[in-house]
Design a protein around this motif. Structure first.
Motif, mmCIF file in Angstrom:
data_model
loop_
_atom_site.group_PDB
_atom_site.id
_atom_site.type_symbol
_atom_site.label_atom_id
_atom_site.label_comp_id
_atom_site.label_asym_id
_atom_site.label_seq_id
_atom_site.Cartn_x
_atom_site.Cartn_y
_atom_site.Cartn_z
ATOM 1 N N LYS A 1 0.964 -1.382 0.142
ATOM 2 C CA LYS A 1 -0.135 0.026 0.083
ATOM 3 C C LYS A 1 0.705 1.380 0.115
ATOM 4 C CE LYS A 1 -4.168 -1.834 2.199
ATOM 5 N NZ LYS A 1 -3.458 -3.382 2.628
ATOM 6 N N ILE A 2 2.011 1.163 0.739
ATOM 7 C CA ILE A 2 2.878 2.514 0.700
ATOM 8 C C ILE A 2 3.746 2.515 -0.547
ATOM 9 C CG2 ILE A 2 4.998 3.193 1.667
ATOM 10 C CD1 ILE A 2 3.554 1.806 4.378
ATOM 11 N N PHE A 3 4.228 1.658 -1.065
ATOM 12 C CA PHE A 3 5.301 1.485 -2.157
ATOM 13 C C PHE A 3 4.556 1.272 -3.967
ATOM 14 C CE2 PHE A 3 8.169 0.782 1.593
ATOM 15 C CZ PHE A 3 8.730 2.083 2.123
ATOM 16 N N VAL A 4 4.189 0.475 -3.571
ATOM 17 C CA VAL A 4 3.340 -0.300 -4.510
ATOM 18 C C VAL A 4 2.472 1.252 -5.202
ATOM 19 C CG1 VAL A 4 2.336 -2.051 -5.968
ATOM 20 C CG2 VAL A 4 4.077 -1.986 -4.490
ATOM 21 N N PHE A 5 0.948 1.133 -4.593
ATOM 22 C CA PHE A 5 0.060 1.476 -4.924
ATOM 23 C C PHE A 5 -0.421 3.441 -3.914
ATOM 24 C CE2 PHE A 5 -2.010 -2.232 -3.611
ATOM 25 C CZ PHE A 5 -1.759 -3.348 -5.717
ATOM 26 N N THR A 6 0.643 3.506 -3.240
ATOM 27 C CA THR A 6 1.168 4.436 -2.462
ATOM 28 C C THR A 6 0.093 5.112 -1.777
ATOM 29 O OG1 THR A 6 0.352 6.393 -4.320
ATOM 30 C CG2 THR A 6 2.402 5.432 -4.577
ATOM 31 N N PRO A 7 0.418 5.772 -0.483
ATOM 32 C CA PRO A 7 -0.770 5.904 0.208
ATOM 33 C C PRO A 7 -2.105 6.491 0.068
ATOM 34 C CG PRO A 7 1.290 6.052 1.577
ATOM 35 C CD PRO A 7 0.921 5.757 -0.274
ATOM 36 N N ALA A 8 -2.179 7.620 -1.441
ATOM 37 C CA ALA A 8 -2.502 8.007 -1.953
ATOM 38 C C ALA A 8 -3.465 7.545 -3.348
ATOM 39 C CB ALA A 8 -2.619 9.775 -2.801
ATOM 40 N N GLY A 9 -3.015 6.365 -3.608
ATOM 41 C CA GLY A 9 -3.578 5.687 -4.448
ATOM 42 C C GLY A 9 -4.589 4.726 -4.216
ATOM 43 N N THR A 10 -3.628 4.329 -2.687
ATOM 44 C CA THR A 10 -5.391 2.810 -1.998
ATOM 45 C C THR A 10 -6.552 4.301 -1.339
ATOM 46 O OG1 THR A 10 -2.802 1.767 -1.759
ATOM 47 C CG2 THR A 10 -4.850 1.849 0.026
ATOM 48 N N ALA A 11 -5.770 5.796 -0.848
ATOM 49 C CA ALA A 11 -7.332 5.972 -0.821
ATOM 50 C C ALA A 11 -8.234 6.372 -1.545
ATOM 51 C CB ALA A 11 -6.444 7.477 -0.113
ATOM 52 N N LEU B 1 -15.327 3.671 0.839
ATOM 53 C CA LEU B 1 -15.157 4.080 1.812
ATOM 54 C C LEU B 1 -14.438 6.045 2.366
ATOM 55 C CD1 LEU B 1 -13.488 0.634 2.663
ATOM 56 C CD2 LEU B 1 -15.647 1.785 3.502
ATOM 57 N N PRO B 2 -14.705 6.290 3.863
ATOM 58 C CA PRO B 2 -13.969 7.779 3.669
ATOM 59 C C PRO B 2 -12.631 7.035 2.775
ATOM 60 C CG PRO B 2 -14.443 7.081 5.173
ATOM 61 C CD PRO B 2 -14.973 5.670 4.395
ATOM 62 N N GLY B 3 -11.853 8.220 2.390
ATOM 63 C CA GLY B 3 -10.134 7.952 2.192
ATOM 64 C C GLY B 3 -9.042 8.163 3.128
ATOM 65 N N TRP B 4 -9.638 8.447 4.245
ATOM 66 C CA TRP B 4 -8.651 8.818 5.327
ATOM 67 C C TRP B 4 -8.372 7.447 5.829
ATOM 68 C CZ3 TRP B 4 -11.415 7.316 9.528
ATOM 69 C CH2 TRP B 4 -12.484 7.292 9.710
ATOM 70 N N LEU B 5 -9.620 5.984 5.941
ATOM 71 C CA LEU B 5 -9.983 4.914 6.335
ATOM 72 C C LEU B 5 -8.206 4.330 5.385
ATOM 73 C CD1 LEU B 5 -11.022 2.820 8.621
ATOM 74 C CD2 LEU B 5 -12.079 2.686 6.312
ATOM 75 N N ALA B 6 -7.550 4.492 4.598
ATOM 76 C CA ALA B 6 -6.527 3.933 3.641
ATOM 77 C C ALA B 6 -5.297 4.106 4.789
ATOM 78 C CB ALA B 6 -6.574 4.558 2.706
ATOM 79 N N TYR B 7 -5.518 5.469 5.457
ATOM 80 C CA TYR B 7 -3.978 5.758 6.051
ATOM 81 C C TYR B 7 -4.746 5.141 7.600
ATOM 82 C CZ TYR B 7 -3.053 9.180 2.574
ATOM 83 O OH TYR B 7 -3.390 9.989 1.278
ATOM 84 N N PHE C 1 -8.286 4.350 -4.046
ATOM 85 C CA PHE C 1 -9.225 2.999 -4.490
ATOM 86 C C PHE C 1 -10.413 2.821 -2.902
ATOM 87 C CE2 PHE C 1 -9.575 -1.445 -3.057
ATOM 88 C CZ PHE C 1 -9.753 -2.062 -3.877
ATOM 89 N N PHE C 2 -9.726 3.054 -2.027
ATOM 90 C CA PHE C 2 -10.979 3.323 -0.458
ATOM 91 C C PHE C 2 -12.128 3.705 -1.149
ATOM 92 C CE2 PHE C 2 -9.129 1.290 3.474
ATOM 93 C CZ PHE C 2 -8.914 0.484 3.192
#
Length: 136
Positions: free
Chosen positions: A29-39, A47-53, A41-42
């Motif tokens: 989630k950190i290095f491939v999708f990136t936190p912003a990308g994971t957010a 789902l709220p984007g902040w839930l990814a973090y 996706f959420f």
């Protein structure tokens, strides 16, 4: 019958492997999708984007707790909601088998069983156990 000589090492292997899996998934989630990308996706799942973090942090903290053996029984139980969330939002609708398109929930179900087994069997050797207040 449980072999009391080797069972603790089974708990150690289970604890380390579960922790490494969570570390790998947080790293994805950190290095491939990136936190912003994971957010993002959420958010696409409703789902709220902040839930990814929160999920990334939860996976990191849980992984470190399992690997180091810091309250690993509690950490194992605390990690189950992350997997249930993945089942109910992404993998459950894809069916059971992980080879299905979008991955089914069989791997996550096995992962939950492993966490429950660790919670039941105990810490295993080489766990960093906190010293009780009265025992310092």
């Amino acid at each position: 019958m449980t072999d009391t000589r080797t069972a603790p090492y089974a708990a150690l292997i289970l604890r380390l492997s579960l922790g490494i899996l969570f570390l790998a998934h947080a790293g994805l989630k950190i290095f491939v999708f990136t936190p912003a990308g994971t957010a993002g996706f959420f958010s696409s799942l409703g789902l709220p984007g902040w839930l990814a973090y929160v999920t990334i942090a939860w996976e990191l903290v849980g992984a470190v707790a399992l690997i180091l053996g810091v309250l690993p029984r509690l950490a194992a139980i605390a990690m189950i909601p992350v997997l249930l969330g993945a089942i109910f939002t992404v993998h459950g609708p894809a069916g059971f088998f992980f080879t299905n398109p979008n991955g089914g929930w069989e791997f996550l179900g096995l992962w939950i069983v492993g966490l429950l087994a660790l919670a039941l069997i105990g810490d295993g050797p080489y766990a960093l156990r906190p010293t009780p207040v009265g025992k310092r």
